[in-house]
Design a protein around this motif. Structure first.
Motif, PDB file in Angstrom:
ATOM      1  N   TYR C 241      24.468 -44.450  80.073  1.00 43.01           N
ATOM      2  CA  TYR C 241      24.522 -45.400  81.182  1.00 43.01           C
ATOM      3  C   TYR C 241      25.964 -45.685  81.600  1.00 43.01           C
ATOM      4  O   TYR C 241      26.306 -45.662  82.772  1.00 43.01           O
ATOM      5  CB  TYR C 241      23.816 -46.703  80.782  1.00 43.01           C
ATOM      6  CG  TYR C 241      23.874 -47.759  81.848  1.00 43.01           C
ATOM      7  CD1 TYR C 241      23.022 -47.697  82.950  1.00 43.01           C
ATOM      8  CD2 TYR C 241      24.794 -48.794  81.782  1.00 43.01           C
ATOM      9  CE1 TYR C 241      23.081 -48.657  83.954  1.00 43.01           C
ATOM     10  CE2 TYR C 241      24.866 -49.754  82.773  1.00 43.01           C
ATOM     11  CZ  TYR C 241      24.007 -49.685  83.863  1.00 43.01           C
ATOM     12  OH  TYR C 241      24.074 -50.632  84.865  1.00 43.01           O
ATOM     13  N   LEU C 242      26.824 -45.941  80.597  1.00 41.12           N
ATOM     14  CA  LEU C 242      28.227 -46.251  80.888  1.00 41.12           C
ATOM     15  C   LEU C 242      28.916 -45.043  81.536  1.00 41.12           C
ATOM     16  O   LEU C 242      29.664 -45.186  82.508  1.00 41.12           O
ATOM     17  CB  LEU C 242      28.948 -46.655  79.599  1.00 41.12           C
ATOM     18  CG  LEU C 242      30.439 -46.955  79.705  1.00 41.12           C
ATOM     19  CD1 LEU C 242      30.734 -47.999  80.763  1.00 41.12           C
ATOM     20  CD2 LEU C 242      30.985 -47.412  78.368  1.00 41.12           C
ATOM     21  N   LEU C 245      27.967 -45.000  85.097  1.00 38.48           N
ATOM     22  CA  LEU C 245      28.701 -46.003  85.889  1.00 38.48           C
ATOM     23  C   LEU C 245      30.084 -45.484  86.279  1.00 38.48           C
ATOM     24  O   LEU C 245      30.516 -45.603  87.439  1.00 38.48           O
ATOM     25  CB  LEU C 245      28.906 -47.282  85.071  1.00 38.48           C
ATOM     26  CG  LEU C 245      27.809 -48.325  84.975  1.00 38.48           C
ATOM     27  CD1 LEU C 245      28.370 -49.596  84.343  1.00 38.48           C
ATOM     28  CD2 LEU C 245      27.217 -48.648  86.338  1.00 38.48           C
ATOM     29  N   ILE C 246      30.797 -44.933  85.284  1.00 42.42           N
ATOM     30  CA  ILE C 246      32.171 -44.467  85.523  1.00 42.42           C
ATOM     31  C   ILE C 246      32.173 -43.262  86.452  1.00 42.42           C
ATOM     32  O   ILE C 246      32.941 -43.180  87.410  1.00 42.42           O
ATOM     33  CB  ILE C 246      32.870 -44.121  84.185  1.00 42.42           C
ATOM     34  CG1 ILE C 246      33.016 -45.391  83.319  1.00 42.42           C
ATOM     35  CG2 ILE C 246      34.225 -43.478  84.419  1.00 42.42           C
ATOM     36  CD1 ILE C 246      33.544 -45.140  81.907  1.00 42.42           C
TER      37      ILE C 246
END
Lengths: 251, 251, 251, 251, 251, 251, 251, 251
Positions: C241-242, C245-246
């Motif tokens: 998920y992270l 996002l990035i």
């Protein structure tokens, strides 16, 4: 805060308050921002205690800045309470808040409580002599909130008759704060004797396999007697505050 | 380095470079060896930051030796950045690198950044006043990389309204650095509110069962809100650098 | 939520909304309450992912109840994503949500993504073969968010040449997810080679002094290379998920 | 000791030795008893190293007493080696053993080795500059045993090219001592590159989640590369001695 | 690999090899990529052992895939060694590699060693009967590498005379592997008796405060006797391999 | 106390004692309350030792207060024993209790024992020189209780022959106190040799993975030899007292 | 063994024994070697207990092999005692040693003690009902050694009056074994009441922060009451044996 | 018990009670002894709850024995409450106590409360759906004591608006039980919002670095908000009981 929000919405509806001002109010209401800290100036209204300054880890400059801001507060709520404070901090604070008192054992600086009518009955006990500073932190905080506090120190379980000699105190209390390092068994025994809430405070007093308070912390968490709950190692402040909350509401 | 290797092979093929020299180049290229340290003199070309001197654990003599070597570098890349530096180190470095600035709270010594055009939007927040030094380390590093940084300190969850008052800042940021000791819940709350990467920095601020930062570290690692990752306890440098990397690449 | 609040206040002012209804709206807006769970039905609007059901620790009955509620959602946002799901759960969910797909290695059940245009460049690597399930969780989540994902498995540091053979992939990525158990050194090496964010995922693969993933977790937290941050042990979901996002925000 | 016992039995049989004297010999042979310590005066005969005085935790008085006894030993075996020694100890020892040398970084006091013919090839490497004191302890001990030692410092994995530039040294060694704090990944990389024994020494260099060397210790114990074994945190002495044993026996 | 690189550069210079092919070679040389694993097919040339399959954590499908690839290797290097293997795995592997042998206690599947001339002298000892499986893993691995191995089991320190009865074996060995659970004191005693390297293997045998092998691990790491180093809990493979390395090089 | 209660009940029945006085007696009997401490003035009657003042964690003022109270005790039981006492405390106590003696190594202040007839046979041994202070605490306490104590220091397992040279002492003792830091294997060996109770005392002597005594503590708890029990890290007092109890009752 | 050695030397001197035979005797005397185990066949002569088979971690085959060897012992010492034994083991042992008895709660298989004259007075108590199996292990072992044992179960501190009701038993015992899980405070209370040795046995009974017995272990180690020592978690055997040693020697 | 003792003394004085009978009474009064357990038959008189049977770790036979004894109690106090009970136990208990009810989620077997007038206001909240069983244990216990209980589940901080939607419940409660696994931040947020006691219950829900509930436990202990105390991991019973105590005494 529910009420504040509802009132705000009503004022907006009635036109008393513009939307932008409502937005601002929501943001700025309950504290003052001094960059290094946000001071909750209304806290004493909601609880019996103003915002407390936890000195450990703060520079003297930061503490003084916060004290000054509280003193300058126009609401009239400008009582000072600072914990984990040494003498050096006390001297500096005294200069700008001459009313403050220095509770040496408890390491607390505080404006004296105006409330002379202390009520209820909190009992603070320690297992040993070395646990007294933590216990005193609890005592002073609870008293500053207007609670009546009894104490009995050095009643640890290695000499169980010491504990039994304070039975009257044990059975009269609304809530008991049990402070113990080493193996921390005091809370278990007391929890098995009484039928009121017992707040257990492990201390870092001990050596070797106490691992700076881990041993009494685990002991207290695993307490077989129901009615016992635990706060952080050496957290006399938290125990005193919680005991105050419970005592104040007690019938 | 892929490119360097390919170019090297081409030069060898074309005869421009002898095999032995190619071997030497591969070894010596990206750093200077001063026996006690291998200094990565080309780092600033690859990233926005030169090699950073981590002072903790080094003697002043070692630090000065490294600074001298960087200053003597003929490539023109001789910007100094040293972290975990105290005043004594600053005074010594200042003597041989008079351009350096002393960021006291952040404990950083640095040649001023020539880049005046700071871009993007990093937000650095702390739960308490005592967490500020770690936060400042992140702020200074990110700014030295050319990032624009906002800050909001003492917005911890014990007074949730403090956090909400900085909502604009929260929702405007490209990436957020959340610095917190004690129970470290700040990162969880922020992670649940925003949809940008949150870099959580546990600090060693606290006592007792904080176990020097273990408590906030575990809190942050177990964060239910997705989008949160964690760096080492008190590692403001790492958080600032990572935030810089993400911010710089953000649309 | 700032905007929602402002709009609400405006509607109250203009009379469009009564105060009581405004109060209700504030409470009920962003989720549906089914007693055992509060489902965030609007999440996909704010992020690229709907609320994800973490199956571990939930009974099949609870999972089915949540899936039903999402399917019944009238907003049209009724995509299912469930992690840590075994085959038994899959079979039950399939009955009421026949569109779902079963990603066996990743242990994910998901409605297929309609977004066919995957963008950017995330690289997911593992140190060993046994780390693949955690890596696959990251891969599937990132892809479901619409990210383009590359993978390279079994490139751990015990045979450093394996890692170097994927240099192209390493240098092309916007963000790298490094999954490793045992001693977890992979993240350190990769962090020293690249200049993009590295998300390190320790796994519980190992034995003895790995202490169920504690060893790689500490390794990754103490990583000397900057640009590396860490998520919980085995938390492939969080890393994916992270990374998403990035990657999505990357130029 | 097997041989000593056999010889003893033979002397008893032949009448050369009375039973009582045999008993005494068995008790007193291999050391001298000075009440606070039992000094193994014959150790150097069996190994290449005399009994080493570990100064940490001993008073100066105790150390001096032990040194005096060794100096007074009539067997001619009176070489001094003392580790974890500070300057104050050195000054006192120097007074009664003027031949000793002070290895400052290694914190070792030693009578100079008479053996000028150093043989074999030990390589001692460190990840960072701060790990040097531990590495030097290993270097000095190995040299005092008569081993030839190479060194390469600050070659940690955050800049993997630094490590590769010392490949010649890596591939020429009979045994490698890899000293690293922080995440301790150096031993894993080296273990994957070479086919000789690697002795990994975790150091207490680091902060936060390094937990005083626990992190590199666990990293090294979980090393996927075979051929790596580990000694105690900061135990340069043990690593140097073991490397010496292996090197001396190497073809 | 140094040599490979140098030769490559020479072939490029002489025109034998195009640059692109050189690049490819660098990437693909030492292993075969089967997606879930990168198999180091050349390992046996460099060490005395082929790449070993660590079965724990891998599915049977993955293991079979890897075995097939090794069997299909055209270099003629297709010896199978698989550790932590149960009977079920053995049966499946046997189908496609009928030459393999099943070492039940050691939990190893292996193609028989063709090398009949075992050399040197490794001694593997255990403290108790329950430690035998870990010891056998070390024994089998060392023997597969061509080392001569002696064993002595159940010689723990609770009956010190048991240890002394194997003195001949102790003093004849080039290197000793000491396997012990419970309190793990065996390595300390042996380390104090001999002057050869001792590889200590803590086991998870024990209960209560052994904490799955933590107790013997710490014991062995804190061993006062020099010459002792430690591998991971239950890591018989690592100990056997390291003992093999040392023994093979011993004069 | 059973007897006291029974006698009390009888006196009440016979009218010798009023109910109120009986109640008071039950409370005040066995100690004197000086607010910061409850001193067990009758302890020496029940055991061979008066109440012992544990100085660590107490202020000098508190210690002096307790000493004064004991000195003022009218029962004639006013022997002073204070442990973990430094020189500063000694000087202050000496002023008001001039009869006390200062046991420097043991850190004990004590009124000299009048009992000149020491009986039985306790053996106190240490693994190293640095463990002596803890051992001396045990020795002094046991002697103050009237026990005969033998000692043998620096007989740790790294040189097993040192231990064997004290075999006579080992086999003559009624009970053995084994004091060891580092890996703490001494207790295991001794426990395997003798058939009397062994009290194991882990010490905080060591470094790195000794984790302040955790390593020897776990070693001793996991001791395979039966007949061994353990007290807290550095708890020489407890070991000496327990050894005294056992020795005094021994035939 | 001192005596055996002396006698041996005398026989050698007098010519009764050749040197080679003396060497052999020294090696083979006190145990029988069956490859997987060295059985101490003389142990019962020295202590009141034969060598005990610790079943946990051993295969049934290994256990049967050991039992057979003991049964075949010509010295007439062939009593069987096996701990941590389940029913399956019992059935197998019964086949070849039909005299054995099965102590279900204690999980012990034993040849019945011929000694009918049980002496002394050991008290075994537990805090809760769930601690009984560990306590029974202590009881059975002590009884098999010929000790008289009293018991009192479920007398934990949560109901302190339960403990006081067994005061007679407490004050009559020569030695007390206190078995407790959860917070383990029982040992502290009992240690403060009596003046005989208390052997504390922490159990793994509990949940959560008991961490499988770590909590009561630490409690017991930090016990303020002197006279208390601790054995491993769940180690009923060790406690029973030690209590037996102390009781047997008591006046 | 103070009163009981006083009354006893008076009866003895007046001759109503012989001394021997008084002694007996003191011993046997408050419980019944069934060998494996001492049942506190008077507990319900003193508190609002009878003695509770903690099933975990007890055999079904032991549980049934205890239930039978309670049922047979002639005082009329024979209400059954058993926690940590599975279905199998329920079925067996039902046979001999047909009145009992089975609270499946809470894992409690209980005689229905006759008290229909539930009073006060306890709020029990959970962070996630998986925490519900622990919460239900608290709810059922508090209700069985006669307390009125509200609940709100799945209001964890990852979606802070969920928590705010239950503000009315939060501000109306006399005491709040906050149940949370993962990072456990719920208690901190709630503690910062309300001014009543908050009892925090960490759960073992989570994975990886939650370490079976250690993470939320530490979070809750380090909570910055005052008024929060903590019970053992998964200890719903303790939290429910303590909340009941506080609620019952509240004005």
């Amino acid at each position: 805060m529910q009420d504040i929000l509802k009132k705000l919405l009503e004022e907006v509806k009635s036109g008393k308050l513009s939307i932008d001002k409502a937005m601002d109010k929501l943001k700025s209401l309950p504290y003052e921002d001094i960059d290094i800290a946000k001071i909750d100036t209304h806290r004493e209204l909601r609880t019996s205690l103003p915002e407390v300054i936890f000195c450990q880890g703060k520079t003297i400059e930061q503490i003084i800045l916060i004290v000054k801001k509280i003193k300058a507060n126009k609401t009239g709520i400008n009582r000072i309470i600072a914990t984990r404070a040494n003498k050096e901090i006390y001297k500096e604070v005294k200069k700008i808040a001459p009313e403050v008192v220095w509770y040496e054992q408890a390491r607390i600086i505080a404006s004296p409580s105006k409330n002379k009518n202390k009520t209820g009955n909190i009992l603070v006990i320690t297992a040993g002599t070395s646990d007294i500073p933590v216990a005193e932190e609890a005592v002073v905080i609870a008293e500053l909130m207007g609670n009546k506090v009894n104490k009995a120190y050095d009643v640890g379980v290695a000499g169980i008759h010491r504990l039994f000699s304070i039975k009257d105190k044990l059975f009269d209390a609304n809530v008991i704060v049990a402070v113990a390092g080493m193996e921390g068994a005091l809370a278990s025994i007391v929890g098995g004797l009484v039928d009121v809430p017992v707040i257990a405070v492990p201390t870092s007093i001990g050596y070797g396999a106490s691992f700076n308070g881990l041993a009494p912390l685990l002991t207290m968490l695993n307490c077989c007697a129901p009615g016992v709950s635990v706060v952080n190692i050496d957290n006399g402040f938290g125990a005193g505050y919680l005991a105050g909350l419970i005592n104040k509401k007690s019938k």
